[in-house]
Design an enzyme around this catalytic site. Structure first.
Site, PDB file in Angstrom:
ATOM      1  N   GLN A  41       1.369-107.964 -10.818  1.00 54.93           N
ATOM      2  CA  GLN A  41       0.163-108.360 -11.562  1.00 54.93           C
ATOM      3  C   GLN A  41       0.451-108.685 -13.030  1.00 54.93           C
ATOM      4  O   GLN A  41      -0.380-109.307 -13.690  1.00 54.93           O
ATOM      5  CB  GLN A  41      -0.898-107.257 -11.498  1.00 54.93           C
ATOM      6  CG  GLN A  41      -1.517-107.099 -10.112  1.00 54.93           C
ATOM      7  CD  GLN A  41      -2.535-105.991 -10.092  1.00 54.93           C
ATOM      8  OE1 GLN A  41      -2.171-104.828  -9.975  1.00 54.93           O
ATOM      9  NE2 GLN A  41      -3.801-106.337 -10.242  1.00 54.93           N
TER      10      GLN A  41
ATOM     11  N   HIS B  88      -0.497-104.957  -2.980  1.00 56.15           N
ATOM     12  CA  HIS B  88      -0.022-105.927  -3.983  1.00 56.15           C
ATOM     13  C   HIS B  88       1.472-106.168  -3.858  1.00 56.15           C
ATOM     14  O   HIS B  88       1.946-107.295  -4.051  1.00 56.15           O
ATOM     15  CB  HIS B  88      -0.292-105.409  -5.402  1.00 56.15           C
ATOM     16  CG  HIS B  88      -1.646-105.746  -5.940  1.00 56.15           C
ATOM     17  ND1 HIS B  88      -2.060-107.041  -6.140  1.00 56.15           N
ATOM     18  CD2 HIS B  88      -2.680-104.964  -6.335  1.00 56.15           C
ATOM     19  CE1 HIS B  88      -3.302-107.032  -6.632  1.00 56.15           C
ATOM     20  NE2 HIS B  88      -3.695-105.789  -6.751  1.00 56.15           N
TER      21      HIS B  88
ATOM     22  N   HIS C 124      -4.483-100.005  -2.030  1.00 57.01           N
ATOM     23  CA  HIS C 124      -4.739-101.288  -2.696  1.00 57.01           C
ATOM     24  C   HIS C 124      -3.486-101.743  -3.459  1.00 57.01           C
ATOM     25  O   HIS C 124      -3.099-102.917  -3.386  1.00 57.01           O
ATOM     26  CB  HIS C 124      -5.947-101.114  -3.638  1.00 57.01           C
ATOM     27  CG  HIS C 124      -6.288-102.314  -4.464  1.00 57.01           C
ATOM     28  ND1 HIS C 124      -7.487-102.987  -4.334  1.00 57.01           N
ATOM     29  CD2 HIS C 124      -5.606-102.960  -5.452  1.00 57.01           C
ATOM     30  CE1 HIS C 124      -7.500-104.002  -5.197  1.00 57.01           C
ATOM     31  NE2 HIS C 124      -6.387-103.995  -5.886  1.00 57.01           N
ATOM     32  N   GLU C 125      -2.857-100.804  -4.172  1.00 55.81           N
ATOM     33  CA  GLU C 125      -1.691-101.176  -5.002  1.00 55.81           C
ATOM     34  C   GLU C 125      -0.479-101.518  -4.138  1.00 55.81           C
ATOM     35  O   GLU C 125       0.247-102.473  -4.433  1.00 55.81           O
ATOM     36  CB  GLU C 125      -1.349-100.061  -5.992  1.00 55.81           C
ATOM     37  CG  GLU C 125      -2.482 -99.629  -6.937  1.00 55.81           C
ATOM     38  CD  GLU C 125      -3.204-100.771  -7.624  1.00 55.81           C
ATOM     39  OE1 GLU C 125      -2.598-101.838  -7.844  1.00 55.81           O
ATOM     40  OE2 GLU C 125      -4.400-100.605  -7.933  1.00 55.81           O
TER      41      GLU C 125
ATOM     42  N   CYS D  50     -10.502-105.965  -8.397  1.00 51.17           N
ATOM     43  CA  CYS D  50      -9.093-106.070  -8.767  1.00 51.17           C
ATOM     44  C   CYS D  50      -8.976-106.827 -10.087  1.00 51.17           C
ATOM     45  O   CYS D  50      -9.641-107.851 -10.279  1.00 51.17           O
ATOM     46  CB  CYS D  50      -8.346-106.824  -7.671  1.00 51.17           C
ATOM     47  SG  CYS D  50      -6.593-107.037  -7.991  1.00 51.17           S
ATOM     48  N   LEU D  51      -8.122-106.337 -10.975  1.00 50.81           N
ATOM     49  CA  LEU D  51      -7.930-107.014 -12.267  1.00 50.81           C
ATOM     50  C   LEU D  51      -7.465-108.459 -12.062  1.00 50.81           C
ATOM     51  O   LEU D  51      -7.757-109.323 -12.888  1.00 50.81           O
ATOM     52  CB  LEU D  51      -6.891-106.255 -13.105  1.00 50.81           C
ATOM     53  CG  LEU D  51      -7.277-104.853 -13.597  1.00 50.81           C
ATOM     54  CD1 LEU D  51      -6.101-104.208 -14.310  1.00 50.81           C
ATOM     55  CD2 LEU D  51      -8.502-104.899 -14.503  1.00 50.81           C
TER      56      LEU D  51
ATOM     57  N   GLY E 132      -5.530 -98.806 -11.435  1.00 52.63           N
ATOM     58  CA  GLY E 132      -4.210 -99.023 -10.862  1.00 52.63           C
ATOM     59  C   GLY E 132      -3.693-100.379 -11.291  1.00 52.63           C
ATOM     60  O   GLY E 132      -4.476-101.282 -11.600  1.00 52.63           O
TER      61      GLY E 132
END
Ligand SMILES: [Zn+2]
Length: 173
Positions: free
Chosen positions: A52, A140, A136-137, A94-95, A47
């Site tokens: 991000q 963000h 999670h997304e 997470c990236l 994702g």
């Protein structure tokens, strides 16, 4: 040729801002969504959200099975409208928070509404990994990171790692 848009990491202000809704649909948005999908593939994520990659807009691309194009979902202005009472803990990463993983407790199922690439309204019921990634997304887009949801004990354990991520950002900017 695929190229990553570049991932903003912990300590970057854009990750802590509330993203703004998308109001215009068209070629520019489609192109950006494509670049986001490519970036997600290159960076090996399931994702990715616009903040991000430094763009404070309510956009997410999600694919729990990265090699399968059919499971790819592009969400614009997503909103969770219902979630299960039942929750479970599951390890997340997470990236934007490289090198850190930890258990987060979340509802096991959600219902989400969003607009697709063309601005059409969509509704989706999800459970399992997909429900996890969606939550999670969407976090963000509110400026929330999974590390905020870790236990107090775990937060203490990762404190110095987070500090060094912030310092890394400071030296770049
Ligand atoms: Zn993330």
């Amino acid at each position: 040729m695929m190229k990553s848009l570049g991932i903003r990491t912990y300590g970057s202000d854009v990750l802590r801002s509330e993203s703004k809704p998308v109001e215009e649909f068209g070629e520019e948005l489609s192109e950006f969504l494509l670049r986001m999908v490519e970036t997600m593939l290159i960076e090996d994520g399931v994702g990715l959200t616009a903040p991000q990659v430094g763009v404070s807009r309510r956009i997410a691309v999600i694919n729990p099975e990265p090699e399968n194009e059919k499971t790819l979902i592009k969400m614009v202005n997503p909103k969770i409208v219902a979630f299960s009472d039942e929750t479970e803990a599951f390890e997340e990463g997470c990236l934007s928070v490289p090198g850190i993983r930890g258990n987060v407790i979340r509802p096991i199922a959600v219902e989400v509404t969003y607009l697709d690439e063309k601005g059409l309204e969509r509704r989706l019921q999800a459970d399992g990994l997909l429900a996890r990634v969606i939550q999670h997304e969407i976090d963000h887009l509110e400026g929330v990171l999974f590390v905020d949801r870790l236990s107090i004990a775990k937060k203490m354990l990762i404190k110095s790692k987070l500090r060094s991520l912030i310092d890394g950002n400071g030296s770049k900017e």
